[in-house]
Every structure is written in C-alpha cells, then in structure tokens.
Design an enzyme around this catalytic site. Structure first.
Site, PDB file in Angstrom:
ATOM      1  N   ASN A 148       2.076   0.447  10.747  1.00 10.90           N
ATOM      2  CA  ASN A 148       2.376  -0.896  10.243  1.00 10.90           C
ATOM      3  C   ASN A 148       3.035  -2.203  11.296  1.00 10.90           C
ATOM      4  OD1 ASN A 148       3.966   1.109  10.028  1.00 10.90           O
ATOM      5  ND2 ASN A 148       5.155  -0.705   8.814  1.00 10.90           N
ATOM      6  N   GLN A 176      -2.828   1.725   6.933  1.00 18.06           N
ATOM      7  CA  GLN A 176      -3.076   0.184   7.732  1.00 18.06           C
ATOM      8  C   GLN A 176      -4.193  -0.022   8.114  1.00 18.06           C
ATOM      9  OE1 GLN A 176      -1.293  -2.391   7.520  1.00 18.06           O
ATOM     10  NE2 GLN A 176       0.556  -1.961   6.555  1.00 18.06           N
ATOM     11  N   SER A 196      -4.608   3.488   0.846  1.00 20.15           N
ATOM     12  CA  SER A 196      -3.625   2.953  -0.442  1.00 20.15           C
ATOM     13  C   SER A 196      -4.715   1.318  -0.405  1.00 20.15           C
ATOM     14  CB  SER A 196      -2.587   2.415   0.342  1.00 20.15           C
ATOM     15  OG  SER A 196      -1.757   1.396  -1.060  1.00 20.15           O
ATOM     16  N   THR A 234      -2.487   9.962 -16.912  1.00 18.70           N
ATOM     17  CA  THR A 234      -3.645   9.534 -17.534  1.00 18.70           C
ATOM     18  C   THR A 234      -4.275   9.052 -16.500  1.00 18.70           C
ATOM     19  OG1 THR A 234      -2.845  10.085 -19.844  1.00 18.70           O
ATOM     20  CG2 THR A 234      -4.392   8.204 -19.539  1.00 18.70           C
ATOM     21  N   CYS A 321       8.840  -3.310   3.195  1.00 23.87           N
ATOM     22  CA  CYS A 321      10.227  -2.530   2.747  1.00 23.87           C
ATOM     23  C   CYS A 321      11.277  -2.721   3.397  1.00 23.87           C
ATOM     24  CB  CYS A 321       9.805  -1.006   2.703  1.00 23.87           C
ATOM     25  SG  CYS A 321       7.598  -1.390   2.378  1.00 23.87           S
TER      26      CYS A 321
HETATM   27  N1  PLP Z   1       2.202   3.793   4.790  1.00 18.45           N
HETATM   28  C1  PLP Z   1       2.017   2.885   5.509  1.00 18.45           C
HETATM   29  C2  PLP Z   1       1.594   2.372   7.130  1.00 18.45           C
HETATM   30  C3  PLP Z   1       2.346   1.429   5.339  1.00 18.45           C
HETATM   31  O1  PLP Z   1       2.031   0.085   5.800  1.00 18.45           O
HETATM   32  C4  PLP Z   1       2.768   1.115   3.718  1.00 18.45           C
HETATM   33  C5  PLP Z   1       2.864   0.063   2.954  1.00 18.45           C
HETATM   34  O2  PLP Z   1       3.135  -0.922   4.100  1.00 18.45           O
HETATM   35  C6  PLP Z   1       2.612   2.510   3.172  1.00 18.45           C
HETATM   36  C7  PLP Z   1       2.549   3.423   3.452  1.00 18.45           C
HETATM   37  C8  PLP Z   1       3.587   2.775   1.292  1.00 18.45           C
HETATM   38  O3  PLP Z   1       2.185   2.037   0.809  1.00 18.45           O
HETATM   39  P1  PLP Z   1       2.389   1.793  -0.619  1.00 18.45           P
HETATM   40  O4  PLP Z   1       2.839   0.750  -0.686  1.00 18.45           O
HETATM   41  O5  PLP Z   1       0.781   1.535  -1.304  1.00 18.45           O
HETATM   42  O6  PLP Z   1       3.225   2.516  -1.799  1.00 18.45           O
END
Ligand code: PLP
Length: 371
Positions: A148, A176, A196, A234, A321
């Site tokens: 990422n 990603q 995601s 749900t 994050c």
């Molecule tokens: N894994 C990777 C490589 C990500 O870049 C991210 C989010 O930035 C996630 C997992 C987490 O995904 P989500 O934001 O949908 O929980």
C-alpha cells in the site's frame, strides 16, 4: 484540489452510486426476508457476488461479503487458525498492512510462531527467504499482492507454490491491487484473497474474502445464517451492489487505466528526478501503475505534506492509518533500516488526474524543497 491519495481511498464512481440508490429506498428490504422486494434485494446480492467472483476468476460460492479489507485480513488469518489442528507456524512479511500484522501479533500471543520476511531495498520479498521459512509446521503464508505504500508487487504465485508443497495455505492481501492490475486467483494459486471496495471506486465499509472451495475456516463472528452461516449479520445490500458495479467496470477498463496511470506516473517521476536528495522507492521493481513513493533526505514528511496541502495538493506519508503519527512507517523502516531523518511521501494517482496536474505537483515540490 489535486487529489493524489487514491491508495487511501477512491471516490465512489457515478455508476456505482446510481446502482446503489434504489436499495436505500424502494428496495430497502432485508435480503433474508421472503416478500418480493426482499427477493429483489437477495438477487442483487447474488448478482454482485457473481460480479466479484468473475473479476478475480473465482467461483461464486467462494466469495464472502465482509465489512472491508481489515475484516477480510483478520478472517483470512484467524479463520484457518480456528480450524487448525497441529500446524503452529505462520509466515508473513514485515511490510504487510496492520490488518495482517496486528492479527499476527494476536496469534503469537495464542502460541503461534510467526516468521516475518523482510523486503530488499526495492521493497520486494525474496522467494529464497520464503523457501527457507516455510516448512511442514506452517499453517498459513500471508504475503500481500501489492504494497500500500510503495505499490511494489510481490511474487505471490511463486510463494503460493512453495506453500502448497509444504501443505500450507496461501493468503494474499490484494486490497491495493484489485481493480488496478489483472488478477486471477487460479493463476496466483492462492487459497484466500482479501479485497476492499473503496480502493476501486466503490463504497467504504464493504469488501470480500475469497476462500477457495474446500479451505477449512472457523468464523470470526457468531449470529445468523447469512453468507452460508460463515459471516453473520444483515447484509449491507446497497454497499454490496455498489461494490459489484465498481469491480465490474474496473475490470472492463483495466487495460486503458493501467496505461494512462503509468504514463502519468512516468511523467511526474521524470520531472522529480532532478530534485536534490530525492529517491523513488521501488523504482526498479514491478509496481502498481498509479503509485509513486518518494523519500527526500533531510526533510520531514509532516512539513512537506502540510506545504503541499497549502497549495491544494492532497498526498500522504504512507498508509492512511499510520499518518498523523511522526514515526516512520514500518515499510520504509524495513527497506532502509539504517536511514535517518528523511521525508516519505506517497502520491497515488487515479481517475481525476491529468498531465497538467503532474506538472503542477512537480513544480510545487521543487519550490517547497528549494525554499
Ligand atoms: N490492506 C491493505 C493493503 C490496505 O491498503 C488497506 C487499507 O488501506 C487495508 C488492508 C484495510 O482495508 P479497509 O480500509 O477496507 O479496512
């Protein structure tokens, strides 16, 4: 604003939003009920399952809807652990998202031995390191498809082959990568894959776990019979519908999109090369087409990002994050353990970007770094 943070999240595309809207109003029924609007909601969920499965070369029953990448990653690790008998080793990498790394820490506290493979200075995991760590005590190997922060693509298919030879399962966090490079779970040879929707112009708070048919998994949660009893709760029908539409369109457009983003990336990188003390991380590795990751020596990420922001340019230091914290990211620390005092910036390109914005961004960075 010039938005260069598509790896953090992407805006919901118009077609996905339009597909979602009826499921907030006239078709806002519980997909498990039996009247006609509920049956239409159910069939919309199943249509989206088909769209997601087709996009990654899976079979429809192998797709489980979850709340996003974090849940998919947690389940991909805790699920096999819950169904496991004797194998007590997990092999992963130091550059995974925290959704994998923090889950591994919890599994260590539960008695698992976790081996963390380190990347080389290009951000790439070495197959030889994986080979040396995977043994017949290994339950699961988890290696992300694309990082990422750097966008570097990892040798997942080769590591999957090693894992299967040792009788271990293979998971890849493809959050990603999905929608940005072609993916086929059979060619990758993975047993589990996380994705995601908000990374490919779908809504936030929805994702999926691919679990190959026959993989033995425990559940993360307990409740109703949704998702064949494997993921109770749900269903978020509008979000599932939006994800299905977004992934279908992303796959249709993938070739053109990859070419367009790679050429914008090359344009911007070419203009950045003459800045003193700048390094493009992962430049010699295979990368996602829209990712640029820079390190500038002697600078601070927070200062650079704030000054870019003042010029209307939205970028980030790495994973969303982790931003806000002044600590260097675990990914860059793994790639350059001895490096001190440097600013890391991720510029991730997407649908709204065009060539003129690349020129403006390069000029802004030059002005900030030369003043
Ligand atoms: N894994 C990777 C490589 C990500 O870049 C991210 C989010 O930035 C996630 C997992 C987490 O995904 P989500 O934001 O949908 O929980």
């Amino acid at each position: 604003m010039i938005y260069l943070d598509h790896a953090a999240t992407t805006p919901v595309r118009k077609e996905a939003l339009e597909a979602m809207l009826p499921y907030f109003s006239e078709l806002d029924a519980n997909a498990s009920a039996s009247y006609s609007s509920a049956r239409r909601a159910r069939s919309a969920v199943e249509h989206a399952r088909m769209q997601v499965s087709k996009a990654i070369g899976a079979n429809k029953p192998e797709i489980y809807f979850v709340s996003g990448g974090t849940e998919a990653d947690n389940w991909a690790l805790f699920g096999p652990a819950a169904a496991n008998g004797r194998r007590k080793r997990i092999v992963t990498t130091t550059i995974e998202h925290h959704a994998v790394l923090h889950t591994c820490k919890k599994l260590e506290r539960e008695g698992y031995e976790v081996i963390y493979l380190r990347p080389d200075s290009n951000g790439q995991i070495q197959i030889s390191d994986a080979r040396a760590s995977i043994n017949d005590n290994t339950l699961l190997v988890s290696v992300m498809l694309a990082n990422n922060e750097t966008g570097v693509i990892q040798p997942v298919a080769e590591i999957a082959e090693l894992s299967h030879k040792a009788g271990a399962l293979m998971h890849t966090d493809a959050v990603q990568a999905v929608g940005h490079i072609p993916i086929d779970v059979n060619k990758l040879g993975v047993d589990l894959l996380s994705l995601s929707a908000h990374k490919f112009y779908g809504p936030k708070g929805i994702g999926a776990l691919y679990a190959k048919s026959g993989v033995r998994m425990g559940t993360l949660m307990y409740g109703g019979e949704q998702e064949r009893g494997m993921r109770p709760g749900t269903e978020n029908v509008p979000a599932i519908v939006g994800m299905g539409k977004a992934i279908e369109l992303a796959i249709q457009e993938i070739e053109d999109d990859m070419k367009r983003l790679a050429s914008l990336r090359d344009l911007l990188e070419a203009q950045l090369m003459d800045i003193d003390g700048i390094r493009i991380n992962g430049k010699d590795a295979k990368r996602l087409p829209g990712h640029i990751h820079l390190t500038v020596s002697g600078q601070e990420s927070s200062m650079l990002l704030a000054r870019l922001d003042m010029q209307g340019i939205a970028a980030s230091a790495g994973s969303a994050c982790a931003s806000g914290s002044i600590k260097r990211s675990h990914v860059l620390e793994s790639m350059f353990p001895d490096e001190k005092q440097a600013a890391d910036i991720r510029l991730s390109l997407g649908c709204s970007n065009h060539a003129e914005q690349m020129r403006i961004t390069a000029a802004a960075l030059k002005e900030i770094l030369n003043s």
